[in-house]
Design a protein around this motif. Structure first.
Motif, mmCIF file in Angstrom:
data_model
loop_
_atom_site.group_PDB
_atom_site.id
_atom_site.type_symbol
_atom_site.label_atom_id
_atom_site.label_comp_id
_atom_site.label_asym_id
_atom_site.label_seq_id
_atom_site.Cartn_x
_atom_site.Cartn_y
_atom_site.Cartn_z
ATOM 1 N N LYS A 1 0.812 -1.210 0.000
ATOM 2 C CA LYS A 1 0.000 0.000 0.000
ATOM 3 C C LYS A 1 0.845 1.258 0.000
ATOM 4 C CE LYS A 1 -3.834 2.238 2.464
ATOM 5 N NZ LYS A 1 -4.765 2.164 3.628
ATOM 6 N N GLY A 2 1.911 1.264 0.803
ATOM 7 C CA GLY A 2 2.711 2.471 0.954
ATOM 8 C C GLY A 2 3.857 2.601 -0.021
ATOM 9 N N MET A 3 4.167 1.522 -0.747
ATOM 10 C CA MET A 3 5.360 1.533 -1.585
ATOM 11 C C MET A 3 5.266 2.535 -2.731
ATOM 12 S SD MET A 3 8.252 0.191 -1.424
ATOM 13 C CE MET A 3 9.601 0.846 -2.364
ATOM 14 N N GLU A 4 4.084 2.736 -3.265
ATOM 15 C CA GLU A 4 3.955 3.631 -4.415
ATOM 16 C C GLU A 4 4.316 5.069 -4.041
ATOM 17 O OE1 GLU A 4 0.929 4.524 -8.128
ATOM 18 O OE2 GLU A 4 0.129 3.629 -6.288
ATOM 19 N N SER A 5 3.812 5.556 -2.902
ATOM 20 C CA SER A 5 4.126 6.925 -2.507
ATOM 21 C C SER A 5 5.585 7.052 -2.082
ATOM 22 C CB SER A 5 3.203 7.388 -1.380
ATOM 23 O OG SER A 5 3.338 6.581 -0.231
ATOM 24 N N LEU A 6 6.125 6.039 -1.392
ATOM 25 C CA LEU A 6 7.535 6.069 -1.008
ATOM 26 C C LEU A 6 8.427 6.087 -2.243
ATOM 27 C CD1 LEU A 6 9.910 5.845 0.941
ATOM 28 C CD2 LEU A 6 9.515 3.374 1.048
ATOM 29 N N MET A 7 8.106 5.241 -3.208
ATOM 30 C CA MET A 7 8.920 5.168 -4.419
ATOM 31 C C MET A 7 8.792 6.456 -5.247
ATOM 32 S SD MET A 7 9.180 1.967 -7.045
ATOM 33 C CE MET A 7 10.088 0.955 -5.882
ATOM 34 N N ALA A 8 7.594 7.036 -5.289
ATOM 35 C CA ALA A 8 7.427 8.303 -6.010
ATOM 36 C C ALA A 8 8.298 9.388 -5.392
ATOM 37 C CB ALA A 8 5.960 8.720 -6.003
#
Length: 525
Positions: free
Chosen positions: A292-299
């Protein structure tokens, strides 16, 4: 960069010249680093041979490189030889510097070969991962490269870099740039050579050495995107890290070409949740399972490749140019992907965070008076407030001008350094407006507007007078939006008290203050 709390969350020629920067009083401008590092499994001693090529900015008989010497515990780096063109050069070491005694003339370029060894106190983290396997990960932010690399450990001195890593053959090595050679050596060892031609600050120069499973997640726009994860986590890691292939082209389309020739996303041992090492981003170990959180962290970390890595702050006071940009670019990516409500909710959460931080530490975003540990500069002013300022700037000059300014800022300072005023000048040109007052009040002034809003109904002409009182000591200038019975009104506020009237259908109209979440202010009615 995403800070971990505890352990887990915490062109034109003139344009290029104007982007170059050095720390005030600098003697040298490093052109290139070549780091040959030997690692082993028997102990934590590293052997290094660094070739530092530098241009002298002034004539001198002595200059310094940053390098942490050996301490009372026997950790740190000990230089055993220093040569230029095969001839010994006199040097001394203290606790934090390598002092090189050699006469050099301004404008000349020299290469020095430094042989050293020791156990890093920091910077290169030698430990075991969650699967009890031995790993080696560079972790240089902000000025921790000096713990294992002789260098100018300051963001204003950017250079190209090579890493030649000799390690036991079972390891895979990832680093900045492209892998240009991999060679099996006697004694069950392997040499891996990585080279990055783009100019980098030392804070984002790294190696990662571990038992990795590696996959190519895709090649958006011709840029290869790789995933490096621990073999035990490859199924989850290959899946969760693949979102990078969606994020990367979104930013490329709006900002400009990706600054590097590859992007590797690496499961690692780092003190940060994510660390934006150029072309080789490191994430915390359990990130592979944070679907769930990986997309915002990676962005956030991918946005840093443009802001912080390619365009770097001239000094640490302007670190918001890294963290504020990465924060807001993440918000914009999520807005573009999931809609405006996502942006609003994130801005509302960030606004609460900023006000909470002000109660603990009241200071401007560009905090030139800061005297504490460097790590404390990674605070809510740099991240959330910096991001909020960019949001208000976007609303002030318009979406088209904002993105034009962002692209021009990257184009002019790619490979170099900028400060807050450099960004202002670019944005003024893009938006066709003077932004001195805007930048001063939001970035160089502590605090925020504290607004008390009252209303008076006039039955005769069926209007409501809305009074906006600024309670803080010095009035801000801003646009305030209000939704009155479903109709949006905007008023310009610059005085301690501002009043404007709007027609209404009843004595109790429905009024929503800042309905689109466009103002960094606190409101009481």
């Amino acid at each position: 960069m995403r800070k971990i709390l505890t352990l887990l969350f915490f062109v034109p020629l003139m344009a290029g010249l104007s982007a170059r920067a050095q720390a005030p009083g600098a003697t040298i401008d490093v052109q290139h680093y070549r780091f040959a590092i030997t690692l082993n499994d028997a102990d934590n001693i590293i052997k290094g041979q660094a070739t530092v090529t530098a241009k002298f900015l002034r004539t001198t008989k002595q200059f310094e490189l940053d390098l942490a010497g050996q301490n009372n515990d026997g950790k740190g780096m000990l230089v055993t030889a220093l040569k230029e063109q095969g001839r010994p050069v006199k040097f001394t070491q203290d606790s934090d510097k390598l002092i090189i005694n050699t006469k050099s003339i301004a404008g000349t370029v020299h290469s020095y070969v430094i042989t050293y060894r020791g156990i890093p106190t920091d910077g290169l983290i030698i430990s075991t991962n969650l699967h009890k396997r031995r790993t080696f990960f560079g972790d240089n932010w902000a000025t921790r490269a000096r713990n294992w690399l002789p260098c100018v450990d300051h963001p204003a001195d950017k250079a190209s870099v090579e890493f030649l890593v000799t390690a036991p053959a079972h390891y895979k090595v990832v680093a900045n740039g492209l892998k240009i050679a991999e060679k099996v050596l006697p004694g069950n060892k392997k040499l891996t050579h990585w080279s990055e031609t783009a100019k980098l600050p030392t804070k984002v120069m790294v190696i990662g050495v571990a038992d990795f499973a590696v996959a190519n997640a895709g090649n958006p726009g011709g840029t290869p995107v790789y995933t490096y994860v621990f073999p035990e986590d490859k199924e989850a890691g290959f899946k969760s890290y693949a979102v990078a292939t969606k994020i990367l082209p979104w930013f490329v389309k709006r900002i400009g070409p990706f600054p590097y020739k590859k992007l590797a996303n690496v499961q690692s041992k780092t003190v940060f949740g994510g660390m934006e090492n150029a072309g080789a981003i490191f994430y915390y170990e359990k990130s592979v399972y944070d679907f769930k959180g990986m997309e915002s962290l990676m962005a956030h970390e991918i946005a840093h490749q443009w802001f912080g890595d390619a365009t770097s702050e001239k000094n640490w006071w302007h670190v918001w140019l890294s963290e504020g940009f990465a924060t807001y670019m993440t918000n914009l990516y999520l807005e573009g992907t999931y809609g405006a409500d996502t942006l609003k909710s994130r801005l509302e959460a960030d606004r609460k965070t900023i006000f909470g931080f002000e109660k603990r530490y009241l200071a401007p975003v560009v905090d030139s008076a800061f005297k504490g540990p460097m790590i404390n500069m990674l605070n809510d002013n740099a991240y959330q407030k910096g991001g909020w300022v960019l949001h208000m700037l976007r609303r002030k000059i318009g979406n088209e001008a904002f993105w034009k300014g962002v692209a021009n800022y990257y184009k002019q300072y790619n490979g170099g350094n900028a400060n807050t005023n450099d960004l202002r000048l670019i944005m003024e040109k893009a938006g066709g407006t003077d932004l001195k007052q805007f930048f001063n009040q939001w970035l160089r002034t502590a605090g925020h507007p504290q607004l008390k809003i009252t209303r008076d109904y006039n039955a005769t002409d069926k209007t409501v007078a809305i009074h906006i009182n600024q309670l803080q000591e010095k009035p801000y200038q801003f646009t305030l939006e209000l939704l009155v019975d479903g109709k949006l009104y905007k008023t310009e506020v610059k005085d301690a008290v501002t009043t404007f009237s709007v027609p209404v259908a009843s004595a109790a109209p429905e009024i929503k203050i800042d309905p689109n979440v466009n103002l960094l202010a606190s409101f009481t009615e």
